[in-house]
Design an enzyme around this catalytic site. Structure first.
Site, mmCIF file in Angstrom:
data_model
loop_
_atom_site.group_PDB
_atom_site.id
_atom_site.type_symbol
_atom_site.label_atom_id
_atom_site.label_comp_id
_atom_site.label_asym_id
_atom_site.label_seq_id
_atom_site.Cartn_x
_atom_site.Cartn_y
_atom_site.Cartn_z
ATOM 1 C CG ASP A 9 18.195 -77.851 12.418
ATOM 2 O OD1 ASP A 9 17.515 -76.634 12.114
ATOM 3 O OD2 ASP A 9 17.580 -78.415 13.339
ATOM 4 C CD GLU A 30 22.238 -80.804 18.399
ATOM 5 O OE1 GLU A 30 21.624 -81.190 17.227
ATOM 6 O OE2 GLU A 30 21.722 -79.884 19.235
ATOM 7 C CE1 TYR A 43 21.945 -77.767 13.916
ATOM 8 C CE2 TYR A 43 22.290 -80.346 14.160
ATOM 9 C CZ TYR A 43 21.706 -79.321 14.561
ATOM 10 O OH TYR A 43 20.966 -79.178 15.789
#
Length: 399
Positions: free
Chosen positions: A139, A38, A121
């Protein structure tokens, strides 16, 4: 619209399980691996991330191995991905997890948010994918998809929009497969509902989409005032001693923090016409007539050399060389998220007596061309070594 939200999970998940891309981080429930992916995927394309993700996990397979590594080594492994602050934040977060949780990532969204560098997020992605917690992960792709599904008339970045989107997902995210649901929304935004192109014929939510019903898919999301990109003139010295280059470590805070660079400084272009206001150099102030006079002024380059090199033993020799010939390379451009550099540089050959550091400056050193391939040298400075750029120059020789 609220009445139709209950079908979103069914349609999205059926579609996602059929068409999802085969990506390495989708083959694991390891929260650390998901965390790494991520962070790497922020502002970087998937195809670029894949090889870096694999080699990074080979070198740092656990939170403990990352936390116990030197930052310089982590930055070297990140070389080429850009946005190096991500690597530093990941390393700092790993050290926090090792110290506070014995190297084991916590299994809840709220606890994940306590890790330095982990925002809403990232915490949502890790919690939902690795631990199946029912929590959103919003996102840019998800913001865009939701703005179109709802024909939302506010910019997604506004507090009102963020609150509304989380509320919407709170109502429709399923108890089963919450992580896949989040990934399905991301996938939809990445391959079918992109910023400049929509493929409504293949979209599983076409019939539920308010923007599609209006025939105005690309009108959403509504844009707020774009952030102004700061323009800066970056003057750089490639100081050589035989086959070695002098490099300098940047400050621990700010742009390209803790990375190595070729010595130099920047002048903000909005100040070029009023350089008397600049305080770093009397020489620059004398060239207030325009950009070209700054770039082609030997006094500017000499003053820059004196500012960035602590050893005064070669000053006269450098000035003599600049008087004989000033050969300026450039311009080339490099764009960061909120800053653009117009880069010019000169090459200075120095004798063996030049020292890289003194008591005032411990963050300079000589490196070979081979070492430059291994250290965390930002792409902006790698460009200055490319043969194609060496030919891109403007010259001024004194008469």
């Amino acid at each position: 619209m609220e009445q139709s939200m209950h079908v979103w999970p069914k349609y999205l998940l059926q579609w996602f399980w059929q068409v999802k891309r085969d990506l390495p981080w989708r083959k694991t429930n390891n929260p650390y691996a998901i965390w790494v992916s991520e962070i790497m995927l922020q502002q970087t394309q998937v195809k670029t991330v894949i090889p870096y993700y694999q080699t990074f996990l080979e070198r740092f397979p656990t939170v403990q191995s990352l936390a116990q590594a030197e930052l310089e080594e982590v930055l070297e492994m990140w070389r080429g991905l850009g946005y190096y602050s991500r690597a530093q934040h990941l390393w700092e977060g790993a050290r926090f997890v090792l110290e506070d949780w014995e190297g084991k990532l916590p299994a809840s969204y709220d606890s994940l948010l306590k890790i330095p560098g982990v925002g809403e997020y990232t915490a949502g992605a890790i919690a939902s994918i690795a631990f199946q917690e029912r929590v959103p992960a919003i996102d840019g792709n998800v913001n865009r998809v939701l703005a179109r599904l709802l024909a939302w008339e506010e910019p997604p970045g506004k507090v009102k929009s963020r609150r509304a989107f989380r509320e919407v997902l709170g109502k429709c995210q399923p108890d089963d497969h919450p992580g896949d649901f989040n990934q399905a929304l991301m996938e939809l935004g990445a391959i079918l509902c992109t910023p400049k192109f929509v493929n409504c014929a293949e979209c599983p939510l076409t019939e539920e989409c308010a923007a599609h019903k209006l025939g105005q898919e690309l009108a959403f999301p509504v844009k707020q005032g774009q952030h102004r990109v700061t323009e800066a003139l970056r003057l750089t010295l490639l100081i050589k001693k035989e086959d070695n280059f002098l490099i300098k470590k940047r400050p621990a805070q700010g742009l390209l923090a803790n990375l190595w660079e070729f010595p130099g400084e920047e002048i903000f272009l909005q100040n070029v016409e009023s350089l008397k206001e600049k305080i770093w150099s009397e020489a620059v102030a004398e060239s207030k007539e325009g950009l070209s006079r700054v770039v082609l002024n030997r006094e500017v380059w000499y003053e820059l050399y004196r500012r960035v090199v602590p050893d005064r033993s070669q000053d006269q020799e450098v000035w003599r060389k600049l008087e004989q010939s000033l050969e300026v390379m450039g311009p080339i451009g490099h764009v960061f998220s909120h800053r653009r550099w117009e880069m010019y540089w000169i090459v200075l050959e120095c004798s063996g007596e030049l020292m890289a550091k003194d008591r005032r400056n411990q963050d300079m050193r000589w490196v070979s061309r081979e070492e430059l391939e291994r250290i965390a040298l930002p792409v902006a400075f790698q460009k200055l070594l490319e043969p194609s750029e060496v030919e891109n120059r403007i010259n001024k020789r004194n008469t």
